[in-house]
Design an enzyme around this catalytic site. Structure first.
Site, PDB file in Angstrom:
ATOM      1  N   ASP A  67       0.813  -1.214   0.000  1.00  0.00           N
ATOM      2  CA  ASP A  67       0.000   0.000   0.000  1.00  0.00           C
ATOM      3  C   ASP A  67       0.851   1.270   0.000  1.00  0.00           C
ATOM      4  O   ASP A  67       2.067   1.222   0.205  1.00  0.00           O
ATOM      5  CB  ASP A  67      -0.964   0.011   1.201  1.00  0.00           C
ATOM      6  N   ASN A 137      -7.642  -2.493  14.073  1.00  0.00           N
ATOM      7  CA  ASN A 137      -9.023  -2.768  13.661  1.00  0.00           C
ATOM      8  C   ASN A 137      -9.104  -4.010  12.771  1.00  0.00           C
ATOM      9  O   ASN A 137     -10.142  -4.291  12.194  1.00  0.00           O
ATOM     10  CB  ASN A 137      -9.615  -1.555  12.937  1.00  0.00           C
ATOM     11  N   HIS A 139      -7.269  -4.525   9.984  1.00  0.00           N
ATOM     12  CA  HIS A 139      -6.974  -4.355   8.564  1.00  0.00           C
ATOM     13  C   HIS A 139      -5.702  -5.104   8.173  1.00  0.00           C
ATOM     14  O   HIS A 139      -4.795  -5.284   8.980  1.00  0.00           O
ATOM     15  CB  HIS A 139      -6.927  -2.868   8.147  1.00  0.00           C
ATOM     16  N   GLU A 144      -9.630  -2.005   5.012  1.00  0.00           N
ATOM     17  CA  GLU A 144     -10.253  -1.647   6.274  1.00  0.00           C
ATOM     18  C   GLU A 144     -11.527  -2.466   6.501  1.00  0.00           C
ATOM     19  O   GLU A 144     -12.081  -3.024   5.538  1.00  0.00           O
ATOM     20  CB  GLU A 144     -10.620  -0.153   6.263  1.00  0.00           C
TER      21      GLU A 144
END
Ligand code: F6R
Length: 242
Positions: A67, A137, A139, A144
């Site tokens: 990313d 979270n 990811h 996400e």
């Protein structure tokens, strides 16, 4: 799924670097999926050490990063291109032509996603190994929590929790980019091996949910339950709720 529980970050880095180095020694033209963030820092340091000692070479290795932030160019200190350069690439003998990272300043981010998806689709047989960290979270990459899993490279709006978690690298939370380009879950799931690193007590709940909870896009890392060859390298704190 293989699980290694390490005593500290250094041991974790050594173990993960050992797995990557074995892959490269077995297949010198390995195609690696790479991650940034704090989890792989020690791993990269160990790989650099092996190259300096002459026991490892990246000469024929090909890499694809997960990313990149939208809006940060490769010279920006918080860009993932900069991270990879300073933590790994400028210290090893990799051919710059073999390095692939989404371009966060491409004039058309969606066209950049298509380009990256096509480049990944051209990797015959899939990535040899995909290195991953996991966000608080859940990811993976910047996939996400969502209602669906997105297979291919896409532009993502970063979660408030991700912005908050990554604000530690920026002058203030307002400086954290709101968007990123991320590999989708397809190349991760098609990778021949996935190597996942987690450390610290803060990661314990998400590690438990990812491994023991239902497979759901609300916890993207839970998808790894369906991958046939996952190696988890974690420290005691991260493993404390398993
Ligand atoms: C980084 C990436 C992220 C991180 C995750 C964990 O390229 O894709 O998914 O792996 O946010 O970050 P750290 O390792 O800083 O806890």
């Amino acid at each position: 799924m293989q699980l290694f529980i390490c005593e500290n970050k250094q041991q974790l880095g050594e173990r993960a670097a050992g797995i990557l180095a074995t892959q490269i020694q077995k297949k010198p033209d390995s195609v690696l999926g790479l991650a940034t963030g704090s989890s792989p820092v020690e791993t990269y340091r160990c790989l650099v050490g092996m190259c300096r000692a002459g026991t490892l070479s990246f000469r024929d290795v090909v890499t694809y990063n997960l990313d990149e932030y939208v809006g940060l160019d490769a010279a920006h200190e918080q860009s993932y291109a900069y991270f990879m350069r300073t933590h790994l690439f400028e210290h090893v003998d990799i051919d710059p032509a073999n390095i692939h990272i989404p371009n966060g300043t491409a004039p058309d981010a969606h066209a950049e996603c298509t380009r990256y998806t096509e480049a990944l689709a051209g990797v015959e047989g899939g990535l040899d190994i995909q290195l991953l960290g996991v966000g608080l979270n859940g990811h993976i990459g910047f996939n996400e929590p969502d209602d669906v899993f997105t297979p291919d490279t896409h532009v993502v709006t970063l979660d408030d929790s991700t912005i908050e978690a990554n604000a530690r690298f920026f002058a203030s939370p307002d400086d954290v980019p709101r968007y990123a380009i991320t590999m989708g879950v397809r190349p991760i799931m098609y990778a021949k091996q996935v190597l996942v690193l987690l450390s610290g007590a803060a990661k314990a709940p998400i590690l438990r949910d990812a491994l023991r909870g239902p497979v759901t896009p609300e916890v993207p890392a839970s998808l790894l339950q369906l991958h046939p060859r996952v190696t988890l390298v974690v420290d005691r704190e991260a493993a404390s709720l398993l």
